[in-house]
Motif scaffolding. Structure first.
Motif, PDB file in Angstrom:
ATOM      1  N   LEU A  20       0.856  -1.190   0.000  1.00  0.00           N
ATOM      2  CA  LEU A  20       0.000   0.000   0.000  1.00  0.00           C
ATOM      3  C   LEU A  20       0.887   1.233   0.000  1.00  0.00           C
ATOM      4  N   THR A  23      -0.818   8.071  -0.784  1.00  0.00           N
ATOM      5  CA  THR A  23      -1.910   8.334  -1.717  1.00  0.00           C
ATOM      6  C   THR A  23      -3.256   8.173  -1.029  1.00  0.00           C
ATOM      7  N   ASP A  82      -5.827   6.584  -2.199  1.00  0.00           N
ATOM      8  CA  ASP A  82      -6.273   5.196  -2.346  1.00  0.00           C
ATOM      9  C   ASP A  82      -5.639   4.307  -1.284  1.00  0.00           C
ATOM     10  N   GLY A  83      -4.354   4.503  -1.039  1.00  0.00           N
ATOM     11  CA  GLY A  83      -3.679   3.708  -0.026  1.00  0.00           C
ATOM     12  C   GLY A  83      -4.258   3.953   1.348  1.00  0.00           C
ATOM     13  N   THR A 130      -7.333   4.975   2.046  1.00  0.00           N
ATOM     14  CA  THR A 130      -8.671   4.388   2.092  1.00  0.00           C
ATOM     15  C   THR A 130      -8.601   2.892   2.338  1.00  0.00           C
ATOM     16  N   SER A 131      -7.655   2.229   1.682  1.00  0.00           N
ATOM     17  CA  SER A 131      -7.484   0.790   1.878  1.00  0.00           C
ATOM     18  C   SER A 131      -7.080   0.487   3.310  1.00  0.00           C
TER      19      SER A 131
END
Length: 298
Positions: free
Chosen positions: A81, A85, A87-88, A90-91
């Motif tokens: 991850l 970012t 996205d990272g 959120t994951s």
């Protein structure tokens, strides 16, 4: 999953790298927990810390990871991850919602920048236990390195062969390992407390405080006497012979660990030198200066 292991069913998210945090993650993995090791796209730096002997294996193959990495990451699942970012992040938040423990080893302030701090993740999951290792505590943003901490806490000084001899580092990252043990203890207490309250908590340890706590009798001797502990190599400041390495007449090296007058009398009997032993009513164990005349260290 082995349901007989004590941590079966626990999910651990490891945001730590190098040694201290990963040692804690491996502790839980070995006892049945699911450990997800979050790595950046470049991976944990210790993957590349190979000795010269590891570059080529017995059959000519190149080792995929270092022995250093393997020593602290057995039984985990690596997840890549990029927490820099959106996205990272959120994951990570999605994983944290289902986790029991987060392991982190960020400098103070860095976790907040990545939205990976306790305040953020505990809002996602109030039952979350967050274990955070820093170098010098939550108010000091200085990076912590084991070798530097060994010097600053006094271990290298005490480990020198004797007065006026160069300080020596321990052959393993001892301060990292001490901090790992401190964090394990804190997390186990937090798990017990969560059983009572249903809520998670923040557990913080630092390399510096773990090192200072481990000075034990050396630190308390300073507090009692006001005198700085002196370098003794593998010797002991209070009892002799204990820890010093000797060389026998046949050249073989041996170490003695004699903790009482009674044990010293048994040693003298075994060495056929009963006159060395004090009688039970006499003074306690021979001082180092007298013992040194009869025993020749390596």
């Amino acid at each position: 999953m082995n349901q007989q292991l004590p941590f079966a069913g626990l999910r651990i998210i490891e945001l730590a790298s190098v040694l201290a945090g990963p040692q804690v993650g491996q502790f839980f993995a070995e006892l049945g927990a699911e450990v997800l090791k979050i790595e950046s796209p470049v991976g944990d730096v210790t993957r590349t810390w190979k000795t010269s002997a590891e570059t080529v294996g017995p059959a000519g193959e190149v080792a995929s990871v270092s022995a250093y990495f393997a020593a602290s990451n057995w039984g985990k699942q690596s997840v890549i991850l990029d927490l820099a970012t959106a996205d990272g992040q959120t994951s990570l938040h999605r994983l944290a919602a289902t986790a029991d423990i987060i392991l982190a080893s960020y400098k103070p302030g860095d976790a907040e920048k990545l939205q990976a701090d306790y305040a953020t993740l505990s809002n996602v999951n109030p039952r979350l236990i967050y274990g955070h290792i820093t170098g010098y505590g939550p108010a000091n943003a200085r990076a912590g390195y084991d070798a530097v901490l060994q010097a600053e806490a006094g271990f290298m000084h005490l480990n020198a062969p004797g007065p006026n001899q160069p300080p020596q580092k321990m052959p393993v990252a001892m301060v990292d390992l001490l901090a790992a043990h401190q964090l394990k203890e804190g997390l186990l207490v937090a798990l017990l407390q969560r059983e009572k309250t249903g809520r998670g908590t923040l557990v913080q340890v630092s390399l510096l405080h773990s090192a200072l706590a481990a000075l034990a009798n050396q630190a308390s001797s300073f507090l009692v006497t006001g005198h700085d502990p002196q370098p003794l190599g593998s010797g002991h400041p209070s009892i002799v012979p204990y820890g010093t390495v000797y060389r026998a007449a046949n050249g073989r090296q041996l170490v003695l660990a004699v903790g009482s007058d009674s044990q010293f009398r048994h040693l003298c009997t075994a060495l056929e030198q009963p006159e060395w032993a004090p009688t039970p009513a006499s003074a306690p164990m021979l001082p180092a200066s007298r013992t040194a005349r009869r025993w020749r260290p390596c």
